[in-house]
Design a protein around this motif. Structure first.
Motif, PDB file in Angstrom:
ATOM      1  N   LEU A  55       7.933  -0.179   4.748  1.00 28.43           N
ATOM      2  CA  LEU A  55       8.380  -1.485   5.272  1.00 28.43           C
ATOM      3  C   LEU A  55       7.021  -2.217   5.637  1.00 28.43           C
ATOM      4  CD1 LEU A  55      11.212  -0.439   7.782  1.00 28.43           C
ATOM      5  CD2 LEU A  55      11.726  -1.218   5.566  1.00 28.43           C
ATOM      6  N   ILE A  56       6.009  -1.801   5.226  1.00 29.51           N
ATOM      7  CA  ILE A  56       4.713  -2.095   5.741  1.00 29.51           C
ATOM      8  C   ILE A  56       3.907  -2.597   4.426  1.00 29.51           C
ATOM      9  CG2 ILE A  56       2.684  -1.796   6.992  1.00 29.51           C
ATOM     10  CD1 ILE A  56       4.256   0.207   8.938  1.00 29.51           C
ATOM     11  N   PHE A  57       3.914  -1.711   3.336  1.00 33.21           N
ATOM     12  CA  PHE A  57       2.828  -1.620   2.490  1.00 33.21           C
ATOM     13  C   PHE A  57       3.587  -1.939   0.994  1.00 33.21           C
ATOM     14  CE2 PHE A  57       0.841   1.576   5.105  1.00 33.21           C
ATOM     15  CZ  PHE A  57      -0.337   1.119   5.374  1.00 33.21           C
ATOM     16  N   ASP A  58       2.875  -3.075   0.365  1.00 32.59           N
ATOM     17  CA  ASP A  58       3.443  -3.435  -0.864  1.00 32.59           C
ATOM     18  C   ASP A  58       2.804  -2.345  -2.051  1.00 32.59           C
ATOM     19  OD1 ASP A  58       4.425  -4.536  -3.287  1.00 32.59           O
ATOM     20  OD2 ASP A  58       4.046  -6.727  -2.329  1.00 32.59           O
ATOM     21  N   TRP A  59       3.547  -1.456  -2.313  1.00 28.99           N
ATOM     22  CA  TRP A  59       2.942  -0.542  -3.313  1.00 28.99           C
ATOM     23  C   TRP A  59       3.207  -1.044  -4.712  1.00 28.99           C
ATOM     24  CZ3 TRP A  59       0.155   3.491  -2.342  1.00 28.99           C
ATOM     25  CH2 TRP A  59       0.119   4.187  -1.199  1.00 28.99           C
ATOM     26  N   LYS A  60       4.175  -1.782  -4.978  1.00 29.66           N
ATOM     27  CA  LYS A  60       4.237  -2.552  -6.437  1.00 29.66           C
ATOM     28  C   LYS A  60       2.965  -3.329  -6.678  1.00 29.66           C
ATOM     29  CE  LYS A  60       9.323  -2.234  -6.880  1.00 29.66           C
ATOM     30  NZ  LYS A  60      10.452  -3.241  -6.913  1.00 29.66           N
ATOM     31  N   GLU A  61       2.669  -4.003  -5.728  1.00 27.91           N
ATOM     32  CA  GLU A  61       1.544  -4.879  -5.797  1.00 27.91           C
ATOM     33  C   GLU A  61       0.099  -4.056  -6.036  1.00 27.91           C
ATOM     34  OE1 GLU A  61       0.687  -8.291  -6.431  1.00 27.91           O
ATOM     35  OE2 GLU A  61       2.934  -8.179  -6.709  1.00 27.91           O
ATOM     36  N   TYR A  62       0.120  -2.898  -5.325  1.00 28.50           N
ATOM     37  CA  TYR A  62      -0.972  -2.261  -5.400  1.00 28.50           C
ATOM     38  C   TYR A  62      -1.018  -1.426  -6.859  1.00 28.50           C
ATOM     39  CZ  TYR A  62      -4.030   2.008  -4.276  1.00 28.50           C
ATOM     40  OH  TYR A  62      -5.200   2.838  -4.436  1.00 28.50           O
ATOM     41  N   GLU A  63       0.057  -1.067  -7.306  1.00 27.38           N
ATOM     42  CA  GLU A  63       0.199  -0.177  -8.529  1.00 27.38           C
ATOM     43  C   GLU A  63      -0.590  -1.408  -9.563  1.00 27.38           C
ATOM     44  OE1 GLU A  63       0.564   2.922  -9.111  1.00 27.38           O
ATOM     45  OE2 GLU A  63       0.883   2.953  -7.119  1.00 27.38           O
ATOM     46  N   LYS A  64      -0.273  -2.445  -9.589  1.00 26.78           N
ATOM     47  CA  LYS A  64      -0.781  -3.429 -10.382  1.00 26.78           C
ATOM     48  C   LYS A  64      -2.209  -3.477 -10.545  1.00 26.78           C
ATOM     49  CE  LYS A  64       3.024  -6.694 -10.047  1.00 26.78           C
ATOM     50  NZ  LYS A  64       3.543  -7.695  -9.512  1.00 26.78           N
ATOM     51  N   PRO A  66      -4.798  -0.678  -8.637  1.00 25.72           N
ATOM     52  CA  PRO A  66      -5.037   0.336  -7.592  1.00 25.72           C
ATOM     53  C   PRO A  66      -6.340   0.263  -7.246  1.00 25.72           C
ATOM     54  CG  PRO A  66      -4.566   1.236  -9.867  1.00 25.72           C
ATOM     55  CD  PRO A  66      -4.279  -0.441  -9.916  1.00 25.72           C
ATOM     56  N   VAL A  67      -7.060  -0.317  -6.547  1.00 25.83           N
ATOM     57  CA  VAL A  67      -8.079  -0.363  -5.900  1.00 25.83           C
ATOM     58  C   VAL A  67      -8.117  -1.059  -4.612  1.00 25.83           C
ATOM     59  CG1 VAL A  67      -9.375  -0.190  -8.337  1.00 25.83           C
ATOM     60  CG2 VAL A  67      -9.114  -2.526  -7.077  1.00 25.83           C
ATOM     61  N   GLY A  68      -9.235  -0.494  -3.738  1.00 26.93           N
ATOM     62  CA  GLY A  68      -9.275  -0.921  -2.597  1.00 26.93           C
ATOM     63  C   GLY A  68      -8.117  -0.733  -1.685  1.00 26.93           C
ATOM     64  N   ARG A  69      -7.850  -1.676  -0.694  1.00 30.30           N
ATOM     65  CA  ARG A  69      -6.769  -1.206   0.120  1.00 30.30           C
ATOM     66  C   ARG A  69      -5.262  -1.544  -0.133  1.00 30.30           C
ATOM     67  NH1 ARG A  69      -9.240  -1.853   5.975  1.00 30.30           N
ATOM     68  NH2 ARG A  69      -7.037  -1.261   6.532  1.00 30.30           N
ATOM     69  N   ILE A  70      -4.544  -1.036   0.462  1.00 24.94           N
ATOM     70  CA  ILE A  70      -3.119  -1.033  -0.112  1.00 24.94           C
ATOM     71  C   ILE A  70      -2.763  -2.488   0.531  1.00 24.94           C
ATOM     72  CG2 ILE A  70      -0.820  -0.219   0.038  1.00 24.94           C
ATOM     73  CD1 ILE A  70      -2.108   2.253   0.510  1.00 24.94           C
ATOM     74  N   PRO A  71      -2.177  -3.580  -0.328  1.00 21.16           N
ATOM     75  CA  PRO A  71      -1.528  -4.851   0.130  1.00 21.16           C
ATOM     76  C   PRO A  71      -0.343  -4.694   1.143  1.00 21.16           C
ATOM     77  CG  PRO A  71      -1.461  -4.643  -2.011  1.00 21.16           C
ATOM     78  CD  PRO A  71      -2.027  -3.321  -1.556  1.00 21.16           C
ATOM     79  N   LEU A  72      -0.613  -5.426   2.147  1.00 17.42           N
ATOM     80  CA  LEU A  72       0.801  -5.478   2.985  1.00 17.42           C
ATOM     81  C   LEU A  72       2.051  -6.424   2.675  1.00 17.42           C
ATOM     82  CD1 LEU A  72      -1.240  -6.201   6.564  1.00 17.42           C
ATOM     83  CD2 LEU A  72      -0.391  -3.830   5.459  1.00 17.42           C
ATOM     84  N   ARG A  73       3.098  -6.006   2.907  1.00 15.05           N
ATOM     85  CA  ARG A  73       4.409  -6.490   2.709  1.00 15.05           C
ATOM     86  C   ARG A  73       4.417  -7.902   2.974  1.00 15.05           C
ATOM     87  NH1 ARG A  73       9.645  -3.416   1.859  1.00 15.05           N
ATOM     88  NH2 ARG A  73      10.520  -5.729   2.481  1.00 15.05           N
ATOM     89  N   LYS A  74       4.667  -9.101   2.323  1.00 11.09           N
ATOM     90  CA  LYS A  74       4.742 -10.417   2.895  1.00 11.09           C
ATOM     91  C   LYS A  74       5.992 -10.444   4.008  1.00 11.09           C
ATOM     92  CE  LYS A  74       2.700 -12.848  -1.108  1.00 11.09           C
ATOM     93  NZ  LYS A  74       2.873 -11.503  -2.124  1.00 11.09           N
ATOM     94  N   ASN A  75       6.890  -9.594   3.582  1.00  8.35           N
ATOM     95  CA  ASN A  75       8.076  -9.722   4.642  1.00  8.35           C
ATOM     96  C   ASN A  75       8.353  -8.488   5.357  1.00  8.35           C
ATOM     97  OD1 ASN A  75      10.528 -10.333   5.825  1.00  8.35           O
ATOM     98  ND2 ASN A  75      11.717  -9.773   4.025  1.00  8.35           N
ATOM     99  N   LYS A  76       7.355  -8.192   6.506  1.00 14.06           N
ATOM    100  CA  LYS A  76       7.644  -6.972   7.110  1.00 14.06           C
ATOM    101  C   LYS A  76       9.008  -6.810   7.945  1.00 14.06           C
ATOM    102  CE  LYS A  76       2.654  -6.781   7.689  1.00 14.06           C
ATOM    103  NZ  LYS A  76       1.625  -6.681   8.789  1.00 14.06           N
TER     104      LYS A  76
END
Length: 184
Positions: A55-64, A66-76
């Motif tokens: 509900l917090i992290f946007d794993w789909k964006e991270y998989e595109k 995968p470096v650095g911090r895991i992006p947060l979801r726009k709609n938490k």
């Protein structure tokens, strides 16, 4: 870390409902989770998936990338908002089970969660403790909580302190499914 809950549930009836409703088939697609509780305003088409995954992290964006911090979801979203029984589970044993547990422990964001064979989750902490009800599992499925190996065999309901570092592993050749609820 893990406590057996003294809640009377008909585990065989739960598994029967799981198969009768076709949940096993629904779990075969990413994110390998099916919601049993949704938000009041969730449309019927989104009920089974809106609370799945982070509900917090946007794993789909991270998989595109995968470096650095895991992006947060726009709609938490908030766990406590997922308190309504999804339409597919109304008037089933799963609704009865949710109502029974709710009398003892207020629960939200219930999900059937499939863990494929030969998989491991990242080490993480959750905001609340979780209730785990194994649907099918085996001796090679486990959680590691605070560096301690914990197994959750079928036929019991477990309160798991997931507010401390933990992971789950399926070191077997078979999938494992738990029904998991967040405590409020």
């Amino acid at each position: 870390m893990i406590q057996d809950l003294d809640i009377f549930l008909d585990y065989e009836k739960l598994v029967e409902s799981f198969y009768d409703l076709g949940i096993d088939e629904l779990l075969q697609q990413e994110p390998f989770q099916i919601a049993v509780q949704c938000r009041k305003q969730t449309d019927k088409a989104s009920q089974l998936h809106e609370s799945c995954g982070s509900l917090i992290f946007d794993w789909k964006e991270y998989e595109k990338n995968p470096v650095g911090r895991i992006p947060l979801r726009k709609n938490k979203l908030k766990e406590q908002d997922f308190s309504q029984i999804c339409d597919i589970f109304k008037n089933t044993y799963i609704e009865t089970l949710i109502n029974s547990i709710n009398e003892i422990h207020p629960i939200v964001r219930g999900r059937f969660m499939l863990m494929k064979h030969k998989t491991c989750l990242t080490m993480h902490v959750d905001k609340t403790k979780r209730i785990h009800i194994p649907i099918y599992t085996n001796k090679d499925c486990m959680m590691i909580i605070n560096e301690q190996i914990c197994k959750l065999p079928f036929g019991k309901t477990y309160l798991v302190d997931t507010t401390i570092p933990h992971t789950a592993l399926n070191a077997s050749k078979d999938p494992r499914v738990h029904l998991v609820f967040c405590l409020t």
